[in-house]
Design an enzyme around this catalytic site. Structure first.
Site, PDB file in Angstrom:
ATOM      1  N   HIS A 181       0.832  -1.208   0.000  1.00 19.98           N
ATOM      2  CA  HIS A 181       0.000   0.000   0.000  1.00 19.98           C
ATOM      3  C   HIS A 181       0.872   1.266   0.000  1.00 19.98           C
ATOM      4  CE1 HIS A 181      -2.651   2.876   2.419  1.00 19.98           C
ATOM      5  NE2 HIS A 181      -3.294   2.715   1.284  1.00 19.98           N
ATOM      6  N   ARG A 182       0.813   2.026  -1.072  1.00 24.87           N
ATOM      7  CA  ARG A 182       1.680   3.212  -1.270  1.00 24.87           C
ATOM      8  C   ARG A 182       3.152   2.797  -1.192  1.00 24.87           C
ATOM      9  NH1 ARG A 182      -1.431   7.420   2.947  1.00 24.87           N
ATOM     10  NH2 ARG A 182      -3.497   6.522   2.654  1.00 24.87           N
ATOM     11  N   GLU A 227       0.322  -0.885  -4.734  1.00 22.32           N
ATOM     12  CA  GLU A 227      -0.806   0.053  -4.828  1.00 22.32           C
ATOM     13  C   GLU A 227      -0.240   1.457  -4.730  1.00 22.32           C
ATOM     14  OE1 GLU A 227      -4.099   2.697  -3.252  1.00 22.32           O
ATOM     15  OE2 GLU A 227      -2.092   2.380  -2.481  1.00 22.32           O
ATOM     16  N   ASP A 240      -1.202   5.983  -5.664  1.00 24.27           N
ATOM     17  CA  ASP A 240      -2.246   6.985  -5.892  1.00 24.27           C
ATOM     18  C   ASP A 240      -1.742   8.018  -6.891  1.00 24.27           C
ATOM     19  OD1 ASP A 240      -3.827   6.083  -3.417  1.00 24.27           O
ATOM     20  OD2 ASP A 240      -1.897   6.642  -2.551  1.00 24.27           O
ATOM     21  N   HIS A 296      -0.724  10.829  -2.567  1.00 21.28           N
ATOM     22  CA  HIS A 296      -2.027  10.459  -2.016  1.00 21.28           C
ATOM     23  C   HIS A 296      -2.955  11.648  -1.833  1.00 21.28           C
ATOM     24  CE1 HIS A 296      -4.930   9.660   1.215  1.00 21.28           C
ATOM     25  NE2 HIS A 296      -5.007   8.444   0.668  1.00 21.28           N
ATOM     26  N   GLU A 344      -4.446   3.786  -8.214  1.00 18.23           N
ATOM     27  CA  GLU A 344      -5.688   4.393  -7.722  1.00 18.23           C
ATOM     28  C   GLU A 344      -5.792   5.816  -8.249  1.00 18.23           C
ATOM     29  OE1 GLU A 344      -6.327   4.618  -3.434  1.00 18.23           O
ATOM     30  OE2 GLU A 344      -8.070   5.907  -3.792  1.00 18.23           O
ATOM     31  N   LYS A 394      -6.996   9.271  -8.009  1.00 19.75           N
ATOM     32  CA  LYS A 394      -7.491  10.091  -6.886  1.00 19.75           C
ATOM     33  C   LYS A 394      -8.339  11.235  -7.444  1.00 19.75           C
ATOM     34  CE  LYS A 394      -6.147   8.416  -2.902  1.00 19.75           C
ATOM     35  NZ  LYS A 394      -7.211   7.819  -2.108  1.00 19.75           N
ATOM     36  N   ASP A 426       0.367  -2.267   4.326  1.00 21.95           N
ATOM     37  CA  ASP A 426       1.550  -1.414   4.515  1.00 21.95           C
ATOM     38  C   ASP A 426       2.789  -2.260   4.804  1.00 21.95           C
ATOM     39  OD1 ASP A 426      -0.098   0.866   4.364  1.00 21.95           O
ATOM     40  OD2 ASP A 426      -0.402   0.924   6.541  1.00 21.95           O
TER      41      ASP A 426
HETATM   42  O1  G3P Z   1      -6.518   1.460  -2.636  1.00 26.33           O
HETATM   43  C1  G3P Z   1      -6.682   1.163  -1.287  1.00 26.33           C
HETATM   44  C2  G3P Z   1      -6.459   2.367  -0.431  1.00 26.33           C
HETATM   45  O2  G3P Z   1      -5.283   2.993  -0.849  1.00 26.33           O
HETATM   46  C3  G3P Z   1      -7.603   3.354  -0.499  1.00 26.33           C
HETATM   47  O3  G3P Z   1      -7.469   4.371   0.417  1.00 26.33           O
HETATM   48  O4  G3P Z   1      -6.847   6.595   1.185  1.00 26.33           O
HETATM   49  O5  G3P Z   1      -5.171   4.754   1.316  1.00 26.33           O
HETATM   50  O6  G3P Z   1      -5.804   5.731  -0.889  1.00 26.33           O
HETATM   51  P1  G3P Z   1      -6.269   5.400   0.498  1.00 26.33           P
HETATM   52 MG    MG Z   2      -4.737   4.462  -2.317  1.00 27.61          MG
END
Ligand code: G3P
Ligand code: MG
Length: 248
Positions: free
Chosen positions: A9-10, A36, A38, A51, A111, A113, A231
């Site tokens: 995640h990120r 993943e 953004d 993000h 993702e 945004k 994470d």
């Molecule tokens: O894509 C899953 C998650 O990243 C969505 O929420 O705010 O962390 O981008 P956020």
């Molecule tokens: Mg995200």
């Protein structure tokens, strides 16, 4: 059965400043098979990996990404807020992550945004960049803006899409099918084994987010999800190895 996708995640944001090259490289070192990230658009139309809509939290400038040219963004420090050892990390462009994913065969969950700021043309730009590198089969586009996901499918039926949502959707696999989407990117507490099984019979995969606790990672692996967004990709990688060695 296909191997569960371990999405960092990120990047490995449990250890590194989120959405930086350091976080992406570390994720792969820790066993991630997917990343993943953004994306937003700068004032000069560059696809920027970040993000927040604002540059303040992670890059120290109190301006919106949409009002700032990439030349200015590129000069900001996107690592020092996390710890001094990461000072000098930059806000990357999507191109650099696409190259990393191409080199390693990594699955990339991009993702969009565009829930708060509806960036005009973001979908087409991202799709063009993915196509130019022959990465259509390696990418999943996701968004909380489901109009954007519908547009992505219209523009690129061959690129997978994932429906981001928090909870409370009734038969989300039916909803996903109405969008011609491929996956449900659900808040992890909104996932149970019965729904995973039912979605699967409709050809819809579950990729819950953001799951960091080992017990919850294990619950979701056992529920049969196709991927998990975390994470801490090392925790998930270790659990998958352990479960493979000792299947219950
Ligand atoms: O894509 C899953 C998650 O990243 C969505 O929420 O705010 O962390 O981008 P956020
Ligand atoms: Mg995200």
């Amino acid at each position: 059965m296909a191997q569960l996708i371990n999405f960092a995640h990120r990047g490995a944001s449990g250890y590194c400043p989120e959405n930086t090259n350091a976080a992406f490289v570390r994720a792969l070192e820790l066993g991630a098979t997917g990343i993943e990230t953004d994306v937003q658009l700068s004032s000069d139309g560059k696809v920027v990996i970040i993000h927040d809509e604002s540059l303040l939290r992670t890059a120290g400038l109190n301006k919106l990404v949409k009002d700032t040219p990439y030349e200015e963004i590129a000069g900001l420090d996107a690592g020092g807020w996390h710890s001094p050892s990461f000072a000098g990390e930059r806000v990357p462009l999507l191109e650099s992550l696409l190259e990393l994913a191409k080199a390693g065969g990594t699955i990339l969950n991009i993702e969009l945004k565009n829930g708060i700021i509806p960036y005009e043309g973001l979908e087409q730009k991202v799709i063009d960049m993915v196509r130019e590198r022959g990465l259509a089969g390696q990418v999943i586009l996701s968004s909380f803006n489901h109009y954007s996901l519908a547009l992505c499918k219209q523009l690129a039926p061959d690129i997978r899409t994932g429906v981001l949502y928090m909870e409370g959707l009734y038969r989300p696999w039916d909803y996903a099918k109405s969008l011609r989407a491929d996956a449900l990117h659900a808040y992890h507490r909104a996932v149970n084994p019965e729904w995973v099984a039912e979605a699967s019979t409709s050809g819809i995969a579950y990729h819950p987010f953001t799951v960091n606790e080992p017990a919850e990672l294990e619950r979701l692996i056992d529920a049969g999800v196709a991927g998990i967004i975390t994470d801490y990709p090392d925790r998930l990688a270790q659990l998958l190895i352990r479960k493979e060695a000792h299947p219950e």
